[in-house]
Scaffold this motif. Structure first.
Motif, PDB file in Angstrom:
ATOM      1  N   GLU A 294      18.345  81.071  91.064  1.00  0.00           N
ATOM      2  CA  GLU A 294      19.270  80.219  91.843  1.00  0.00           C
ATOM      3  C   GLU A 294      20.038  81.068  92.861  1.00  0.00           C
ATOM      4  O   GLU A 294      20.235  80.678  94.010  1.00  0.00           O
ATOM      5  N   SER A 295      20.462  82.256  92.418  1.00  0.00           N
ATOM      6  CA  SER A 295      21.186  83.155  93.318  1.00  0.00           C
ATOM      7  C   SER A 295      20.292  83.580  94.493  1.00  0.00           C
ATOM      8  O   SER A 295      20.709  83.564  95.651  1.00  0.00           O
ATOM      9  N   SER A 296      19.036  83.922  94.195  1.00  0.00           N
ATOM     10  CA  SER A 296      18.097  84.332  95.258  1.00  0.00           C
ATOM     11  C   SER A 296      17.865  83.184  96.238  1.00  0.00           C
ATOM     12  O   SER A 296      17.886  83.374  97.452  1.00  0.00           O
TER      13      SER A 296
ATOM     14  N   TYR B 120      25.739  91.096  80.264  1.00  0.00           N
ATOM     15  CA  TYR B 120      26.549  92.006  79.425  1.00  0.00           C
ATOM     16  C   TYR B 120      26.805  93.279  80.233  1.00  0.00           C
ATOM     17  O   TYR B 120      26.316  94.352  79.903  1.00  0.00           O
ATOM     18  N   PHE B 121      27.529  93.073  81.309  1.00  0.00           N
ATOM     19  CA  PHE B 121      27.668  94.126  82.315  1.00  0.00           C
ATOM     20  C   PHE B 121      28.440  95.328  81.771  1.00  0.00           C
ATOM     21  O   PHE B 121      27.998  96.472  81.898  1.00  0.00           O
ATOM     22  N   GLU B 122      29.585  95.084  81.173  1.00  0.00           N
ATOM     23  CA  GLU B 122      30.400  96.196  80.674  1.00  0.00           C
ATOM     24  C   GLU B 122      29.675  96.911  79.536  1.00  0.00           C
ATOM     25  O   GLU B 122      29.675  98.143  79.471  1.00  0.00           O
TER      26      GLU B 122
ATOM     27  N   LEU C 159      16.349 101.535  89.616  1.00  0.00           N
ATOM     28  CA  LEU C 159      15.470 100.599  90.282  1.00  0.00           C
ATOM     29  C   LEU C 159      16.261  99.307  90.485  1.00  0.00           C
ATOM     30  O   LEU C 159      16.479  98.541  89.540  1.00  0.00           O
ATOM     31  N   LYS C 160      16.703  99.138  91.732  1.00  0.00           N
ATOM     32  CA  LYS C 160      17.654  98.068  92.056  1.00  0.00           C
ATOM     33  C   LYS C 160      16.916  96.744  92.228  1.00  0.00           C
ATOM     34  O   LYS C 160      16.330  96.496  93.280  1.00  0.00           O
ATOM     35  N   THR C 161      16.932  95.934  91.183  1.00  0.00           N
ATOM     36  CA  THR C 161      16.330  94.607  91.278  1.00  0.00           C
ATOM     37  C   THR C 161      17.261  93.700  92.095  1.00  0.00           C
ATOM     38  O   THR C 161      18.442  93.998  92.237  1.00  0.00           O
ATOM     39  N   HIS C 162      16.704  92.584  92.586  1.00  0.00           N
ATOM     40  CA  HIS C 162      17.504  91.704  93.456  1.00  0.00           C
ATOM     41  C   HIS C 162      18.321  90.678  92.669  1.00  0.00           C
ATOM     42  O   HIS C 162      17.847  90.118  91.665  1.00  0.00           O
ATOM     43  N   LYS C 163      19.521  90.424  93.157  1.00  0.00           N
ATOM     44  CA  LYS C 163      20.419  89.381  92.652  1.00  0.00           C
ATOM     45  C   LYS C 163      20.693  89.492  91.151  1.00  0.00           C
ATOM     46  O   LYS C 163      20.692  88.507  90.404  1.00  0.00           O
ATOM     47  N   THR C 164      20.918  90.711  90.729  1.00  0.00           N
ATOM     48  CA  THR C 164      21.174  90.981  89.309  1.00  0.00           C
ATOM     49  C   THR C 164      22.492  91.725  89.094  1.00  0.00           C
ATOM     50  O   THR C 164      22.768  92.168  87.974  1.00  0.00           O
ATOM     51  N   GLY C 165      23.271  91.907  90.161  1.00  0.00           N
ATOM     52  CA  GLY C 165      24.466  92.750  90.060  1.00  0.00           C
ATOM     53  C   GLY C 165      24.139  94.196  90.411  1.00  0.00           C
ATOM     54  O   GLY C 165      24.942  95.104  90.210  1.00  0.00           O
ATOM     55  N   GLY C 166      22.960  94.390  90.990  1.00  0.00           N
ATOM     56  CA  GLY C 166      22.495  95.740  91.323  1.00  0.00           C
ATOM     57  C   GLY C 166      23.392  96.465  92.319  1.00  0.00           C
ATOM     58  O   GLY C 166      23.567  97.687  92.239  1.00  0.00           O
ATOM     59  N   SER C 167      23.997  95.718  93.257  1.00  0.00           N
ATOM     60  CA  SER C 167      24.848  96.388  94.256  1.00  0.00           C
ATOM     61  C   SER C 167      26.064  97.016  93.587  1.00  0.00           C
ATOM     62  O   SER C 167      26.570  98.045  94.039  1.00  0.00           O
ATOM     63  N   THR C 168      26.531  96.385  92.536  1.00  0.00           N
ATOM     64  CA  THR C 168      27.678  96.942  91.811  1.00  0.00           C
ATOM     65  C   THR C 168      27.281  98.253  91.123  1.00  0.00           C
ATOM     66  O   THR C 168      28.028  99.231  91.149  1.00  0.00           O
ATOM     67  N   ILE C 169      26.099  98.294  90.550  1.00  0.00           N
ATOM     68  CA  ILE C 169      25.614  99.532  89.902  1.00  0.00           C
ATOM     69  C   ILE C 169      25.374 100.612  90.968  1.00  0.00           C
ATOM     70  O   ILE C 169      25.739 101.776  90.790  1.00  0.00           O
TER      71      ILE C 169
ATOM     72  N   VAL D  20      18.246  93.657  84.486  1.00  0.00           N
ATOM     73  CA  VAL D  20      17.648  92.317  84.598  1.00  0.00           C
ATOM     74  C   VAL D  20      18.691  91.259  84.262  1.00  0.00           C
ATOM     75  O   VAL D  20      19.636  91.517  83.518  1.00  0.00           O
ATOM     76  N   ARG D  21      18.494  90.064  84.844  1.00  0.00           N
ATOM     77  CA  ARG D  21      19.453  88.953  84.674  1.00  0.00           C
ATOM     78  C   ARG D  21      18.688  87.734  84.175  1.00  0.00           C
ATOM     79  O   ARG D  21      17.473  87.627  84.408  1.00  0.00           O
ATOM     80  N   ASN D  22      19.389  86.821  83.558  1.00  0.00           N
ATOM     81  CA  ASN D  22      18.765  85.560  83.165  1.00  0.00           C
ATOM     82  C   ASN D  22      17.984  85.010  84.374  1.00  0.00           C
ATOM     83  O   ASN D  22      18.570  84.780  85.435  1.00  0.00           O
TER      84      ASN D  22
ATOM     85  N   LEU E   4      29.105  77.748  96.878  1.00  0.00           N
ATOM     86  CA  LEU E   4      27.653  77.928  96.963  1.00  0.00           C
ATOM     87  C   LEU E   4      26.976  77.881  95.593  1.00  0.00           C
ATOM     88  O   LEU E   4      25.770  77.749  95.487  1.00  0.00           O
ATOM     89  N   LYS E   5      27.785  78.016  94.548  1.00  0.00           N
ATOM     90  CA  LYS E   5      27.195  78.002  93.205  1.00  0.00           C
ATOM     91  C   LYS E   5      27.002  76.559  92.753  1.00  0.00           C
ATOM     92  O   LYS E   5      27.791  75.686  93.099  1.00  0.00           O
ATOM     93  N   ARG E   6      25.965  76.305  92.000  1.00  0.00           N
ATOM     94  CA  ARG E   6      25.688  74.935  91.593  1.00  0.00           C
ATOM     95  C   ARG E   6      25.353  74.893  90.105  1.00  0.00           C
ATOM     96  O   ARG E   6      24.997  75.907  89.515  1.00  0.00           O
TER      97      ARG E   6
ATOM     98  N   PHE F 185      34.246  96.974  90.730  1.00  0.00           N
ATOM     99  CA  PHE F 185      34.565  95.602  91.116  1.00  0.00           C
ATOM    100  C   PHE F 185      33.217  94.901  91.319  1.00  0.00           C
ATOM    101  O   PHE F 185      32.296  95.506  91.867  1.00  0.00           O
ATOM    102  N   ARG F 186      33.152  93.633  90.929  1.00  0.00           N
ATOM    103  CA  ARG F 186      31.910  92.879  91.145  1.00  0.00           C
ATOM    104  C   ARG F 186      31.632  92.725  92.629  1.00  0.00           C
ATOM    105  O   ARG F 186      32.481  92.199  93.349  1.00  0.00           O
ATOM    106  N   LEU F 187      30.481  93.120  93.072  1.00  0.00           N
ATOM    107  CA  LEU F 187      30.152  93.004  94.499  1.00  0.00           C
ATOM    108  C   LEU F 187      29.173  91.855  94.743  1.00  0.00           C
ATOM    109  O   LEU F 187      28.448  91.448  93.845  1.00  0.00           O
ATOM    110  N   LYS F 188      29.172  91.388  95.972  1.00  0.00           N
ATOM    111  CA  LYS F 188      28.232  90.342  96.435  1.00  0.00           C
ATOM    112  C   LYS F 188      28.271  89.068  95.616  1.00  0.00           C
ATOM    113  O   LYS F 188      27.229  88.448  95.371  1.00  0.00           O
ATOM    114  N   GLN F 189      29.466  88.678  95.200  1.00  0.00           N
ATOM    115  CA  GLN F 189      29.571  87.384  94.514  1.00  0.00           C
ATOM    116  C   GLN F 189      29.570  86.280  95.558  1.00  0.00           C
ATOM    117  O   GLN F 189      30.359  86.332  96.497  1.00  0.00           O
ATOM    118  N   ARG F 190      28.726  85.295  95.370  1.00  0.00           N
ATOM    119  CA  ARG F 190      28.758  84.179  96.314  1.00  0.00           C
ATOM    120  C   ARG F 190      30.037  83.377  96.147  1.00  0.00           C
ATOM    121  O   ARG F 190      30.615  83.353  95.061  1.00  0.00           O
ATOM    122  N   SER F 191      30.433  82.724  97.234  1.00  0.00           N
ATOM    123  CA  SER F 191      31.637  81.903  97.127  1.00  0.00           C
ATOM    124  C   SER F 191      31.342  80.736  96.181  1.00  0.00           C
ATOM    125  O   SER F 191      30.195  80.303  96.049  1.00  0.00           O
TER     126      SER F 191
END
Ligand SMILES: Nc1ncnc2c1ncn2[C@@H]1O[C@H](COP(=O)(O)OS(=O)(=O)O)[C@@H](OP(=O)(O)O)[C@H]1O
Length: 393
Positions: free
Chosen positions: A131-133, A222-224, A41-51, A123-125, A253-255, A244-250
């Motif tokens: 913030e990512s969303s 705790y991805f690994e 179940l691919k949640t949004h902005k959690t590293g789901g694309s990598t999984i 799930v992610r913090n 864009l991170k704050r 490889f980590r996918l969809k990392q924002r540049s």
């Protein structure tokens, strides 16, 4: 500094509990038959694309059947609940893997997937996830705050009013799908109705239900570790979960998120906070007593990722990518001289889900066996295993 959601002991529940048993370790090979049926179940902005990418490679290399979005789409009817007709026709095949954005609907998923399907999610913090969303979904533009010096702060001056203004003034057919992620985005994906976002009884019972229905809830931070749990649950090899980590924002864009902003996000997405706290606790309940062999596997995975990165990648480029993506994400550039044995695997490790879905749809609808590249992927995995014998004795 973000709140750490420290691990503390609670009762051990179904999600995650199986890893306490050594039986699940792939060390115990005889009783460990690799599993191939899985709902992620691919949640949004959690590293789901990598999984999703990991599952795509596993499934492609074993010629498994995927539940894929329909032509021209990249989601399984999300933001609507997943339905029996939310996917590209299977033409009589039994599905093995569902791993693209779908809103959790257990009854329908159980009806479609085989009985021995493993259910996993991540799930992610909630602070960094929010913030990512906000950034990736360009909520500042959608909500008309792009000219503000700090749209996120601006939004939290009166979030409800901002959303009411949006409903009253904008064409809801255009961007309102994405706005489903403006509050409790992870729990929305996992099926909680917006009307229940403040209903404590409903939130608690939904968490309990998820806990009993999911076999593993991974934690982005705790991805690994999560992937080693996944590999053990599925009786797979470490090579099956390299990534490889996918969809990392540049980086621009991170704050940083001030303490007061963190507090506001946590109050706003209270249901997600409870969801994350619960599964972070169950996760650490498992890891607290886990043997040294687990941490050895985590280190091995990190080493293998590094080898793949050195072998495959030239550099990260800052370019905006195709289709749905609206903000700049880091794009990988492949080396030009990758040996043939690993080139296909390197390529696929960098594919986002949109590109991979297209490829899998072609494979799944094609009768031409020659198009099937699974032999190449399996050989690449064997190569990776050999490499490590060389590096890590
Ligand atoms: N391995 C690993 N570890 C930690 N974080 C990771 C990892 N892989 C991806 N990411 C981060 O996850 C964010 C992208 O999430 P998704 O792939 O779920 O995005 S999407 O919903 O499919 O658009 C995105 O977060 P932000 O960069 O903060 O936007 C990625 O950087």
């Amino acid at each position: 500094i973000l709140p750490s959601f420290q691990p503390s002991l609670i009762r051990i529940t179904k999600a995650n509990q199986g890893f306490l048993s050594k039986k699940n370790s792939s060390l115990n090979k005889r009783s460990c038959i690799p599993k191939k049926n899985v709902v992620f179940l691919k949640t949004h902005k959690t590293g789901g694309s990598t999984i999703t990418n990991i599952l795509n490679r596993f499934g492609e290399s074993r010629r498994l059947t995927f539940i894929l979005p329909k032509l021209g789409e990249n989601r399984l009817d999300w933001p609507w609940f997943f339905r029996k007709d939310s996917f590209y026709p299977l033409n009589g095949s039994t599905p093995n893997i569902l791993n693209n954005h779908a809103r959790y609907n257990p009854d329908v998923m159980q009806e479609i997937m085989p009985n021995d399907t493993v259910y996993i999610t991540i799930v992610r913090n909630p602070i960094t996830q929010f913030e990512s969303s906000f950034s990736y979904m360009t909520f500042d533009k959608i909500l008309g705050m792009q000219n503000s010096t700090d749209p996120l702060e601006e939004f939290f001056k009166n979030p409800e009013q901002v959303l009411v203004n949006y409903v009253l003034t904008q064409d809801l057919r255009i961007n309102s799908d994405r706005l489903k992620l403006i509050r409790n985005g992870m729990f929305y994906d996992l099926g909680l109705e917006s009307k229940d976002f403040k209903n404590q009884k409903k939130i608690r019972s939904s968490i309990e239900k998820l806990d009993s229905q999911f076999d593993l809830v991974m934690i982005t931070e705790y991805f690994e570790e999560s992937l080693v749990l996944l590999k053990r649950l599925m009786c797979w090899e470490i090579d099956d979960v390299v990534f490889f980590r996918l969809k990392q924002r540049s980086n621009e864009l991170k704050r940083t998120i001030s303490k007061s902003l963190q507090k506001k996000i946590m109050q706003w997405s209270q249901a997600d906070v409870q969801l994350y706290k619960h599964f972070n606790r169950t996760f650490w309940t498992v890891l607290k007593n886990i043997g040294k062999d687990f941490w050895d596997e985590v280190n091995l995975l990190k080493a293998k990722n590094k080898i793949m990165s050195d072998l495959c990648l030239q550099q990260m480029n800052q370019v905006s990518s195709e289709l749905f993506q609206t903000v700049q994400t880091k794009q990988y550039k492949l080396r030009t001289n990758i040996p043939y044995s690993t080139r296909e695997m390197c390529k696929r490790m960098t594919w986002d889900e949109i590109k991979y879905v297209k490829h899998l749809r072609e494979l799944q609808t094609s009768k031409d066996e020659k198009k099937d590249s699974n032999g190449i992927l399996l050989k690449a995995t064997a190569w990776l295993t050999n490499q490590l014998h060389f590096y890590l004795i």
